[in-house]
Design a protein around this motif. Structure first.
Motif, PDB file in Angstrom:
ATOM      1  N   GLY A 196       0.805  -1.214   0.000  1.00  0.00           N
ATOM      2  CA  GLY A 196       0.000   0.000   0.000  1.00  0.00           C
ATOM      3  C   GLY A 196       0.839   1.265   0.000  1.00  0.00           C
ATOM      4  O   GLY A 196       2.005   1.264   0.391  1.00  0.00           O
ATOM      5  N   ARG A 197       0.233   2.336  -0.475  1.00  0.00           N
ATOM      6  CA  ARG A 197       0.885   3.645  -0.492  1.00  0.00           C
ATOM      7  C   ARG A 197      -0.111   4.708  -0.052  1.00  0.00           C
ATOM      8  O   ARG A 197      -1.297   4.559  -0.270  1.00  0.00           O
ATOM      9  CB  ARG A 197       1.397   3.971  -1.887  1.00  0.00           C
ATOM     10  CG  ARG A 197       2.469   3.014  -2.349  1.00  0.00           C
ATOM     11  CD  ARG A 197       3.053   3.422  -3.645  1.00  0.00           C
ATOM     12  NE  ARG A 197       3.979   2.364  -4.057  1.00  0.00           N
ATOM     13  CZ  ARG A 197       4.599   2.338  -5.197  1.00  0.00           C
ATOM     14  NH1 ARG A 197       4.405   3.296  -6.070  1.00  0.00           N
ATOM     15  NH2 ARG A 197       5.423   1.369  -5.496  1.00  0.00           N
ATOM     16  N   THR A 198       0.424   5.764   0.524  1.00  0.00           N
ATOM     17  CA  THR A 198      -0.397   6.893   0.940  1.00  0.00           C
ATOM     18  C   THR A 198       0.152   8.150   0.292  1.00  0.00           C
ATOM     19  O   THR A 198       1.349   8.416   0.358  1.00  0.00           O
ATOM     20  CB  THR A 198      -0.394   7.042   2.471  1.00  0.00           C
ATOM     21  OG1 THR A 198      -0.919   5.847   3.044  1.00  0.00           O
ATOM     22  CG2 THR A 198      -1.237   8.221   2.903  1.00  0.00           C
ATOM     23  N   TYR A 199      -0.743   8.896  -0.342  1.00  0.00           N
ATOM     24  CA  TYR A 199      -0.393  10.150  -0.991  1.00  0.00           C
ATOM     25  C   TYR A 199      -1.054  11.284  -0.209  1.00  0.00           C
ATOM     26  O   TYR A 199      -2.254  11.239   0.043  1.00  0.00           O
ATOM     27  CB  TYR A 199      -0.865  10.166  -2.446  1.00  0.00           C
ATOM     28  CG  TYR A 199      -0.349   8.980  -3.239  1.00  0.00           C
ATOM     29  CD1 TYR A 199       0.949   8.970  -3.740  1.00  0.00           C
ATOM     30  CD2 TYR A 199      -1.154   7.876  -3.487  1.00  0.00           C
ATOM     31  CE1 TYR A 199       1.425   7.890  -4.464  1.00  0.00           C
ATOM     32  CE2 TYR A 199      -0.689   6.794  -4.204  1.00  0.00           C
ATOM     33  CZ  TYR A 199       0.610   6.808  -4.692  1.00  0.00           C
ATOM     34  OH  TYR A 199       1.082   5.736  -5.412  1.00  0.00           O
ATOM     35  N   LEU A 200      -0.268  12.280   0.169  1.00  0.00           N
ATOM     36  CA  LEU A 200      -0.756  13.388   0.976  1.00  0.00           C
ATOM     37  C   LEU A 200      -0.813  14.650   0.123  1.00  0.00           C
ATOM     38  O   LEU A 200       0.107  14.941  -0.634  1.00  0.00           O
ATOM     39  CB  LEU A 200       0.165  13.617   2.169  1.00  0.00           C
ATOM     40  CG  LEU A 200       0.441  12.391   3.047  1.00  0.00           C
ATOM     41  CD1 LEU A 200       1.484  12.719   4.100  1.00  0.00           C
ATOM     42  CD2 LEU A 200      -0.837  11.877   3.663  1.00  0.00           C
ATOM     43  N   PHE A 201      -1.906  15.413   0.272  1.00  0.00           N
ATOM     44  CA  PHE A 201      -2.102  16.633  -0.501  1.00  0.00           C
ATOM     45  C   PHE A 201      -2.492  17.775   0.425  1.00  0.00           C
ATOM     46  O   PHE A 201      -3.232  17.583   1.384  1.00  0.00           O
ATOM     47  CB  PHE A 201      -3.214  16.435  -1.541  1.00  0.00           C
ATOM     48  CG  PHE A 201      -2.891  15.391  -2.569  1.00  0.00           C
ATOM     49  CD1 PHE A 201      -2.218  15.723  -3.727  1.00  0.00           C
ATOM     50  CD2 PHE A 201      -3.254  14.065  -2.376  1.00  0.00           C
ATOM     51  CE1 PHE A 201      -1.922  14.768  -4.682  1.00  0.00           C
ATOM     52  CE2 PHE A 201      -2.959  13.100  -3.324  1.00  0.00           C
ATOM     53  CZ  PHE A 201      -2.289  13.447  -4.479  1.00  0.00           C
ATOM     54  N   ASP A 202      -2.005  18.988   0.098  1.00  0.00           N
ATOM     55  CA  ASP A 202      -2.404  20.164   0.859  1.00  0.00           C
ATOM     56  C   ASP A 202      -3.620  20.818   0.203  1.00  0.00           C
ATOM     57  O   ASP A 202      -4.138  20.328  -0.794  1.00  0.00           O
ATOM     58  CB  ASP A 202      -1.252  21.150   1.031  1.00  0.00           C
ATOM     59  CG  ASP A 202      -0.800  21.792  -0.273  1.00  0.00           C
ATOM     60  OD1 ASP A 202      -1.458  21.616  -1.312  1.00  0.00           O
ATOM     61  OD2 ASP A 202       0.234  22.488  -0.244  1.00  0.00           O
ATOM     62  N   ARG A 203      -4.100  21.923   0.765  1.00  0.00           N
ATOM     63  CA  ARG A 203      -5.334  22.568   0.304  1.00  0.00           C
ATOM     64  C   ARG A 203      -5.238  23.086  -1.126  1.00  0.00           C
ATOM     65  O   ARG A 203      -6.233  23.179  -1.826  1.00  0.00           O
ATOM     66  CB  ARG A 203      -5.716  23.717   1.256  1.00  0.00           C
ATOM     67  CG  ARG A 203      -7.004  24.424   0.886  1.00  0.00           C
ATOM     68  CD  ARG A 203      -8.173  23.453   0.976  1.00  0.00           C
ATOM     69  NE  ARG A 203      -9.411  24.046   0.540  1.00  0.00           N
ATOM     70  CZ  ARG A 203     -10.013  23.799  -0.629  1.00  0.00           C
ATOM     71  NH1 ARG A 203      -9.475  22.988  -1.499  1.00  0.00           N
ATOM     72  NH2 ARG A 203     -11.156  24.364  -0.916  1.00  0.00           N
ATOM     73  N   SER A 204      -4.030  23.371  -1.590  1.00  0.00           N
ATOM     74  CA  SER A 204      -3.876  23.862  -2.959  1.00  0.00           C
ATOM     75  C   SER A 204      -3.804  22.716  -3.965  1.00  0.00           C
ATOM     76  O   SER A 204      -3.720  22.952  -5.160  1.00  0.00           O
ATOM     77  CB  SER A 204      -2.617  24.727  -3.078  1.00  0.00           C
ATOM     78  OG  SER A 204      -1.461  23.930  -2.907  1.00  0.00           O
ATOM     79  N   GLY A 205      -3.823  21.477  -3.476  1.00  0.00           N
ATOM     80  CA  GLY A 205      -3.755  20.316  -4.358  1.00  0.00           C
ATOM     81  C   GLY A 205      -2.345  19.835  -4.608  1.00  0.00           C
ATOM     82  O   GLY A 205      -2.129  18.885  -5.344  1.00  0.00           O
ATOM     83  N   ALA A 206      -1.361  20.460  -3.976  1.00  0.00           N
ATOM     84  CA  ALA A 206       0.030  20.050  -4.150  1.00  0.00           C
ATOM     85  C   ALA A 206       0.311  18.808  -3.311  1.00  0.00           C
ATOM     86  O   ALA A 206      -0.165  18.686  -2.177  1.00  0.00           O
ATOM     87  CB  ALA A 206       0.969  21.177  -3.744  1.00  0.00           C
ATOM     88  N   ARG A 207       1.086  17.902  -3.874  1.00  0.00           N
ATOM     89  CA  ARG A 207       1.431  16.678  -3.160  1.00  0.00           C
ATOM     90  C   ARG A 207       2.510  16.979  -2.124  1.00  0.00           C
ATOM     91  O   ARG A 207       3.499  17.655  -2.398  1.00  0.00           O
ATOM     92  CB  ARG A 207       1.931  15.631  -4.146  1.00  0.00           C
ATOM     93  CG  ARG A 207       2.221  14.319  -3.488  1.00  0.00           C
ATOM     94  CD  ARG A 207       2.590  13.276  -4.503  1.00  0.00           C
ATOM     95  NE  ARG A 207       3.042  12.093  -3.808  1.00  0.00           N
ATOM     96  CZ  ARG A 207       3.769  11.151  -4.345  1.00  0.00           C
ATOM     97  NH1 ARG A 207       4.125  11.244  -5.606  1.00  0.00           N
ATOM     98  NH2 ARG A 207       4.149  10.119  -3.644  1.00  0.00           N
ATOM     99  N   LEU A 208       2.297  16.483  -0.931  1.00  0.00           N
ATOM    100  CA  LEU A 208       3.261  16.647   0.150  1.00  0.00           C
ATOM    101  C   LEU A 208       4.114  15.391   0.243  1.00  0.00           C
ATOM    102  O   LEU A 208       3.641  14.287  -0.027  1.00  0.00           O
ATOM    103  CB  LEU A 208       2.541  16.873   1.478  1.00  0.00           C
ATOM    104  CG  LEU A 208       1.612  18.086   1.531  1.00  0.00           C
ATOM    105  CD1 LEU A 208       0.810  18.064   2.822  1.00  0.00           C
ATOM    106  CD2 LEU A 208       2.410  19.366   1.419  1.00  0.00           C
TER     107      LEU A 208
END
Length: 91
Positions: A71-83
């Motif tokens: 599994g993988r987890t992708y994190l995004f901020d409010r502007s849609g940019a990947r963290l």
């Protein structure tokens, strides 16, 4: 003369603030779809293996795909940019 310079700076700051404030932010669906697209591109997995959940703090949406070690987890901020993934503390 000072009044003119101050007025010009205030107008510039107001214009910049309006421009930054009206920037279009992505929808939750668009951000989740971006995470799913990353999963499919990286693993040839299926969209049904992913779920988007609300994040905390700087993370707006967390998209988790797969299960277990694969599994993988992708994190995004409010502007849609990947963290990036959180860094482990050095001991």
């Amino acid at each position: 003369r000072v009044v003119y310079v101050t007025t010009a700076l205030c107008l510039f700051a107001a214009g910049l603030g309006i421009m930054m404030g009206t920037r279009a932010l992505p929808s939750e669906t668009a951000v989740i779809n971006a995470g799913v697209a990353l999963w499919i591109a990286e693993t040839s997995g299926f969209a049904e293996e992913c779920v988007g959940i609300p994040g905390e703090g700087q993370v707006w949406i967390s998209v988790t795909c797969g299960d277990g070690n694969a599994g993988r987890t992708y994190l995004f901020d409010r502007s849609g940019a990947r963290l990036g993934a959180p860094k482990e503390p050095k001991t």
